[in-house]
Design an enzyme around this catalytic site. Structure first.
Site, PDB file in Angstrom:
ATOM      1  N   CYS A   2      26.691  42.813  55.391  1.00 40.62           N
ATOM      2  CA  CYS A   2      27.850  44.231  54.310  1.00 40.62           C
ATOM      3  C   CYS A   2      27.739  45.499  55.359  1.00 40.62           C
ATOM      4  O   CYS A   2      27.646  45.527  56.592  1.00 40.62           O
ATOM      5  CB  CYS A   2      26.220  44.205  53.318  1.00 40.62           C
ATOM      6  SG  CYS A   2      25.944  42.658  52.331  1.00 40.62           S
ATOM      7  N   ASP A 104      17.258  38.014  50.971  1.00 39.90           N
ATOM      8  CA  ASP A 104      16.670  38.550  52.440  1.00 39.90           C
ATOM      9  C   ASP A 104      16.167  39.743  52.475  1.00 39.90           C
ATOM     10  O   ASP A 104      14.695  40.233  53.373  1.00 39.90           O
ATOM     11  CB  ASP A 104      17.201  37.789  53.343  1.00 39.90           C
ATOM     12  CG  ASP A 104      18.101  38.904  53.756  1.00 39.90           C
ATOM     13  OD1 ASP A 104      19.079  37.923  52.775  1.00 39.90           O
ATOM     14  OD2 ASP A 104      18.355  38.906  55.005  1.00 39.90           O
ATOM     15  N   ILE A 301      39.552  28.919  68.754  1.00 39.46           N
ATOM     16  CA  ILE A 301      40.990  29.385  69.016  1.00 39.46           C
ATOM     17  C   ILE A 301      42.053  28.490  70.805  1.00 39.46           C
ATOM     18  O   ILE A 301      41.561  28.379  71.505  1.00 39.46           O
ATOM     19  CB  ILE A 301      41.105  31.578  70.227  1.00 39.46           C
ATOM     20  CG1 ILE A 301      39.802  31.482  68.315  1.00 39.46           C
ATOM     21  CG2 ILE A 301      42.143  32.000  70.667  1.00 39.46           C
ATOM     22  CD1 ILE A 301      39.550  33.163  69.300  1.00 39.46           C
TER      23      ILE A 301
END
EC number: 6.3.5.4
Length: 671
Positions: A2, A104, A301
């Site tokens: 977050c 969590d 990549i």
């Protein structure tokens, strides 16, 4: 995973604007597009906000942060993941705790209530940054994980402390000033940063393994820094000798890495893997594939330069593990076309467009419907994978060998890593008196960047340059290093310590990690930086990390059974994007950006650089007698010049509080 933000005022009667907190969350919507929350305790002069990326406990209403303890003594806003949390939650429940979510994050509240901060931190395993307010102590704790995988910034205003996951979050607060410091500008131009610092005046980072404790006392905030963990190698004389049975260490590394990988497969959404052609990511994919019944999604990549492209080995590993393989093929002009946007996320300069490549890759991961990938970052730091470590081992750590043998190994190292001279390896030796005194030598890992000083310092606007007359960047870095963890250590351990404190946190985990991953709402989990694995790796004798001319020896042996033979035998290849001068199309893209951001008017408006010196760098870069090594170095310097101008555009010339307000309105995030 977050984004977090918060305000802690000097005085409790200073009101906190709720919409400002929401705006701070909105400007980092990319970190948490799945929802937002905020909470203010007006009688305490404290408020937190949170932007959520739901990975564990997908119930948006139940798991919305900030969290409050049952008695509202504690308030928490958390970014990151705590592994092994189910065991901790079960243990706490058996002791009488009552959990309201399956998240969590909530374990922090219950651990802190029962055991206090010091013992809580011992239990936390993973990558995390959080703000925790304790009403009883009237104290705010800002906590960052042991290696600095998750970012956390703070600054002090006239009214109090503002903190957040990104610089733009702080700048969204109208009282936070936005200006470069002379020292910050200097370090942006030479790549290596002073731990705990940023490019901006008065804006700090919580350092890895540390807590910033902010206690209110009669309208004043007392700010202290507490260390709870550091990189602790054994005393040099405590290592076993050459006769040690290496099997013990091979088995130990295998066991600890497997445990770290399995913990990081915990999620309520699918978990993929980044896959290059290196031992690190191949090991992660191999162990992850063996630990699940389903095919693992792997993302690679690819570059349009054979010298830098690793897709053939990645493809071989994907086939061996039956992975669902996605390859993103990048062309030269893809990278600089996205340079400006990438720097809005990195919030610092980048010397190589690998950061742009990873930004574009996380975009494709997001489009594929994945929120989580495991990565190989941290392996080179633990097991001495970089060429600079071998160089320091040959120069300082093999005194028992004849000098001629050590020099032959060094020559072979430099020959095999010619592509990276001027970047990963210095093009000429550089010595810092301060680092020599603190470390015993100037580690090769910081030499390429400190050696840029002679080019970078004249680039700084004269008014700012006068503030740097007596400034020594090597000393500034050395002053932050804890001598307790350097004294008596093997030279290789000292070199690794310096890299972990500077380049790992300031580069690899920033513009090569969290910031370009979370730019597209994608959480990266570097299993090698599990601190249980790291603490074991610190005990591996130096001669088993680098054995002869072979780096990461103990890891190679631990993973031998799952690596392709080509990779098992291959020397470390630093993962970089091709520098600008290697491709005419890429160089045209650089010149196009320079026309916009390094024009005489743009340089004058920003007031950061000296235009004549900027022109001189381009003239030297394009001259007929410039060596390839110098051109690599000047490529980096030009990226940094562009970078500081772009950062000025994003965060100084732009009205960031207004931008954040507009973003909140677009999202419908209203207090």
């Amino acid at each position: 995973m977050c984004g977090i933000a918060g305000v802690f005022n000097h005085r409790v009667n200073n009101p906190i604007d709720a919409q400002t907190l929401v705006n701070m969350a909105a400007i980092m919507h990319h970190r948490g597009p799945d929802g937002y929350g905020y909470h203010i305790q007006p009688e305490q002069g404290v408020g937190f906000s949170h932007a959520r990326l739901s990975i564990i406990d997908l119930n948006e209403e139940r798991a919305k942060q900030p969290f409050l303890s049952q008695d509202e003594r504690l308030m928490l806003t958390h970014n990151g993941e705590f592994y092994d949390f189910k065991r901790i939650r079960a243990d706490l429940t058996a002791r009488g705790a009552r959990f309201r979510t399956k998240s969590d994050s909530e374990i922090v509240l219950h651990l802190f209530e029962r055991y206090g901060l010091e013992d809580t931190l011992k239990e936390l395993r993973g990558e995390f940054a959080f703000g925790l307010y304790d009403k009883h102590e009237d104290t705010l704790y800002l906590v960052r994980d042991r290696f600095g995988i998750k970012p956390l910034y703070w600054t002090e205003t006239d009214e109090g402390v503002v903190f957040g996951s990104e610089l733009k979050v702080l700048f969204a607060h109208p009282q936070v000033k936005r200006s470069f410091s002379a020292e910050g500008l200097y370090h942006q131009l030479i790549q290596v940063m002073v731990p705990g610092s940023t490019a901006f005046e008065g804006v700090h980072q919580v350092q890895p393994g540390q807590v910033v404790k902010i206690k209110r006392n009669d309208g004043k905030l007392n700010i202290d820094t507490l260390k709870y963990w550091d990189v602790d190698f054994p005393d040099e004389h405590d290592y076993p000798g050459d006769e040690v049975d290496e099997t013990e260490y091979v088995e130990g590394v295998r066991e600890k890495l497997l445990e770290a990988v399995q913990h990081r497969m915990t999620a309520d959404v699918p978990v993929g893997c980044y896959l290059s052609g290196g031992i690190d990511s191949c090991s992660i994919l191999g162990l992850a594939s063996a630990s699940t019944q389903t095919s693992v999604k792997a993302f690679t990549i690819g570059f349009d330069s054979d010298d830098y492209d690793e897709t053939p080995i990645a493809r071989e590993m994907a086939e061996a593990t039956d992975a669902d393989h996605h390859i993103m093929a990048l062309k030269a002009n893809d990278l600089y076309d996205h340079f400006v946007k990438t720097l809005w996320h990195t919030e610092r300069t980048i010397y190589n467009t690998l950061g742009v490549a990873k930004y574009l890759m996380s975009q494709q991961v997001h489009e594929a419907g994945y929120k989580v990938v495991m990565t190989g970052e941290g392996s080179d730091e633990l097991f001495a994978g970089y060429p600079a470590f071998r160089k320091d081992m040959f120069l300082h750590g093999l005194d028992h060998l004849p000098e001629i043998e050590r020099l032959e190994w060094q020559k072979l190292l430099e020959k095999n890593n010619q592509l990276f001279k001027g970047a990963m390896l210095a093009r000429e030796e550089f010595s810092s008196d301060a680092l020599n005194k603190k470390v015993g030598f100037t580690p090769s890992c910081v030499q390429p960047w400190l050696s840029c000083s002679s080019v970078a310092k004249p680039l700084i606007n004269k008014a700012l340059r006068t503030q740097l007359e007596d400034y020594d960047p090597g000393k500034a870095i050395a002053d932050t290093l804890d001598e307790t963890y350097l004294a008596g250590r093997h030279p290789l351990d000292r070199a690794q310590y310096v890299w972990i404190k500077t380049m790992l946190e300031g580069q690899i985990l920033t513009w090569g990690g969290d910031r370009v991953d979370m730019a597209n709402s994608m959480e990266a989990r570097p299993a090698f930086l599990d601190h249980h694995l790291a603490e074991y790796a610190f005990t591996v004798p130096p001669h088993l990390r680098i054995k002869g001319n072979k780096e990461k020896y103990v890891l190679r042996e631990a993973m031998k059974g799952l690596l392709p033979e080509t990779l098992y035998k291959r020397e470390k290849f630093a993962f970089m994007a091709p520098p600008a001068h290697t491709d005419p199309e890429k160089w045209k893209a650089v010149e196009h950006l320079a026309d916009e951001f390094l024009s005489e008017q743009a340089v004058k408006d920003a007031g950061l650089l000296d235009f004549e010196e900027v022109e001189a760098v381009f003239t030297r870069h394009n001259s007929s007698d410039v060596t390839p090594e110098e051109q690599v170095q000047l490529d980096a310097v030009i990226n940094h010049m562009l970078g500081v101008q772009v950062l000025h555009h994003h965060f100084v010339a732009t009205n960031v509080p207004e931008q954040a307000q507009q973003r909140a309105q677009e999202l419908g995030w209203i207090a």
